[in-house]
Structure formats: C-alpha cells, structure tokens
Design a protein around this motif. Structure first.
Motif, short mmCIF file in Angstrom:
data_model
loop_
_atom_site.label_atom_id
_atom_site.label_comp_id
_atom_site.label_asym_id
_atom_site.label_seq_id
_atom_site.Cartn_x
_atom_site.Cartn_y
_atom_site.Cartn_z
N ALA A 1 15.08 -0.28 -11.44
CA ALA A 1 14.13 0.05 -10.26
C ALA A 1 14.11 -1.14 -9.20
O ALA A 1 13.91 -0.97 -8.00
CB ALA A 1 12.80 0.07 -10.58
N PHE A 2 14.75 -2.32 -9.65
CA PHE A 2 14.46 -3.49 -8.44
C PHE A 2 15.31 -3.17 -7.23
O PHE A 2 14.66 -3.40 -6.05
CB PHE A 2 14.87 -4.86 -9.08
N PRO A 3 16.53 -2.64 -7.24
CA PRO A 3 17.21 -2.48 -5.90
C PRO A 3 16.58 -1.57 -5.14
O PRO A 3 16.60 -1.66 -4.00
CB PRO A 3 18.75 -1.89 -6.45
N LYS A 4 16.17 -0.33 -5.58
CA LYS A 4 15.29 0.62 -4.78
C LYS A 4 13.99 -0.07 -4.44
O LYS A 4 13.75 0.24 -3.17
CB LYS A 4 14.92 1.89 -5.83
N LEU A 5 13.40 -0.83 -5.06
CA LEU A 5 12.30 -1.62 -4.48
C LEU A 5 12.67 -2.50 -3.38
O LEU A 5 12.10 -2.36 -2.30
CB LEU A 5 11.40 -2.47 -5.57
N CYS A 6 13.56 -3.25 -3.43
CA CYS A 6 14.24 -4.00 -2.43
C CYS A 6 14.43 -3.33 -1.04
O CYS A 6 14.09 -3.60 0.11
CB CYS A 6 15.42 -4.92 -2.71
N VAL B 1 11.39 -2.05 0.57
CA VAL B 1 10.61 -3.06 1.38
C VAL B 1 11.17 -3.57 2.46
O VAL B 1 10.77 -3.82 3.52
CB VAL B 1 10.34 -4.21 0.29
N PHE B 2 12.69 -3.85 2.52
CA PHE B 2 13.34 -4.38 3.24
C PHE B 2 14.12 -3.27 4.37
O PHE B 2 14.38 -3.46 5.56
CB PHE B 2 14.70 -5.16 2.97
N GLY B 3 14.01 -2.07 4.00
CA GLY B 3 14.48 -1.10 5.04
C GLY B 3 16.17 -1.16 5.33
O GLY B 3 16.94 -1.75 4.47
N ASP B 4 16.36 -1.08 6.74
CA ASP B 4 17.72 -1.14 6.97
C ASP B 4 18.17 -2.61 7.01
O ASP B 4 19.21 -2.85 7.16
CB ASP B 4 17.90 -0.60 8.57
N GLN B 5 17.26 -3.61 6.75
CA GLN B 5 17.81 -5.05 6.66
C GLN B 5 18.27 -5.23 5.41
O GLN B 5 18.75 -6.63 5.09
CB GLN B 5 16.36 -5.98 6.85
N ASN C 1 0.98 -1.36 -0.08
CA ASN C 1 -0.09 -0.12 -0.13
C ASN C 1 0.93 1.34 0.09
O ASN C 1 0.47 2.11 -0.21
CB ASN C 1 -0.83 0.05 1.31
N ASP C 2 2.13 1.05 0.01
CA ASP C 2 3.15 2.34 0.08
C ASP C 2 3.26 2.55 -1.50
O ASP C 2 3.57 1.95 -2.27
CB ASP C 2 4.59 1.60 0.68
N ILE C 3 2.90 3.94 -1.67
CA ILE C 3 2.81 4.60 -3.01
C ILE C 3 4.11 4.57 -3.69
O ILE C 3 4.34 3.98 -4.70
CB ILE C 3 2.14 5.93 -3.07
N GLU C 4 5.28 4.47 -2.66
CA GLU C 4 6.65 4.53 -3.44
C GLU C 4 6.96 2.85 -3.89
O GLU C 4 7.46 2.78 -4.96
CB GLU C 4 7.53 4.68 -2.47
N VAL C 5 6.24 1.99 -3.14
CA VAL C 5 6.62 0.66 -3.62
C VAL C 5 5.90 0.54 -4.90
O VAL C 5 6.17 -0.24 -5.82
CB VAL C 5 6.20 -0.49 -2.64
N VAL C 6 4.84 1.05 -4.98
CA VAL C 6 3.76 0.78 -6.18
C VAL C 6 4.41 1.50 -7.54
O VAL C 6 4.32 0.88 -8.59
CB VAL C 6 2.22 1.39 -5.83
N GLU C 7 4.90 2.65 -7.05
CA GLU C 7 5.76 3.28 -8.31
C GLU C 7 6.83 2.51 -8.78
O GLU C 7 7.15 2.53 -9.76
CB GLU C 7 6.16 4.66 -7.76
N LEU C 8 7.60 1.90 -8.02
CA LEU C 8 8.80 1.15 -8.30
C LEU C 8 8.27 -0.09 -8.98
O LEU C 8 8.86 -0.44 -9.95
CB LEU C 8 9.62 0.77 -7.11
N LEU C 9 7.15 -0.70 -8.62
CA LEU C 9 6.55 -1.84 -9.29
C LEU C 9 6.11 -1.62 -10.66
O LEU C 9 6.56 -2.26 -11.60
CB LEU C 9 5.48 -2.41 -8.33
#
Length: 99
Positions: A49-54, A57-61, A31-39
């Motif tokens: 865009a895949f590394p930015k998406l990861c 989603v994963f944040g500091d992890q 539901n995060d608009i940035e995730v939707v944009e990257l998808l």
C-alpha cells in the motif's frame, strides 16, 4: 488532495523541502480518507500500500520524487522512499511547511 497537480479551492498546499526536493502537499492530507485507508492497510502489514500512499500524497510530483531519490543504477529503493516520506510527514507536523 488534487492528483492532477492543481490545487482545488478548498485545499491549502504548502511546500516542504526534504533532501533538497521541494514538494507541494495539501495541509489537510492526513484528513483525506484515502490516505487514512492506505495508512490503515500499512498498519495491517500490507507494505504494498506504500506506493499508493506516496502517489496519493505527492500527486503528480510522485515521478519527480522517485527520480530524485534514484541511486546510481536508476533504482529508487523502498528504504529511500520511506525515509523521504517519514521526513516529509515530520516536517509537516513540525510546521516547517511553507505556503
């Protein structure tokens, strides 16, 4: 999605185990608009865009996941990260994520 590793009050992080790696992910990540944009960028063919998406989603992890997936030469392949990401999303959709 908190990118500093700390959940905000309105987030509900869950732990998902993929390939022996535990990752805490916000249940509302899709539901995060940035995730939707990257998808959307990926759907349009922008594989970069895949590394930015990861990272979103994963944040500091993200470094933990990247290091855990590295091969003997210390390289994390796009194939291994894609497989990890897809399995994580499938498990979240199947309800295997735990609070």
């Amino acid at each position: 999605m908190a990118t500093n590793g700390k959940a905000k009050a309105n987030e509900t992080p869950v732990t998902v185990n993929v390939k022996g790696i535990d990752v805490a992910v916000d249940k509302e990540v899709m539901n995060d608009i940035e995730v939707v944009e990257l998808l959307g960028e990926m759907q349009d063919g922008n594989i970069f865009a895949f590394p930015k998406l990861c990272k979103r989603v994963f944040g500091d992890q993200y470094p933990k996941v990247k290091n855990a997936l590295a091969n003997k030469a210390g390289v994390t392949t796009a194939t291994s990260m894609t497989g990890f990401f897809n399995e994580l999303m499938a498990k979240m959709n199947e309800g295997e994520a735990k609070n």
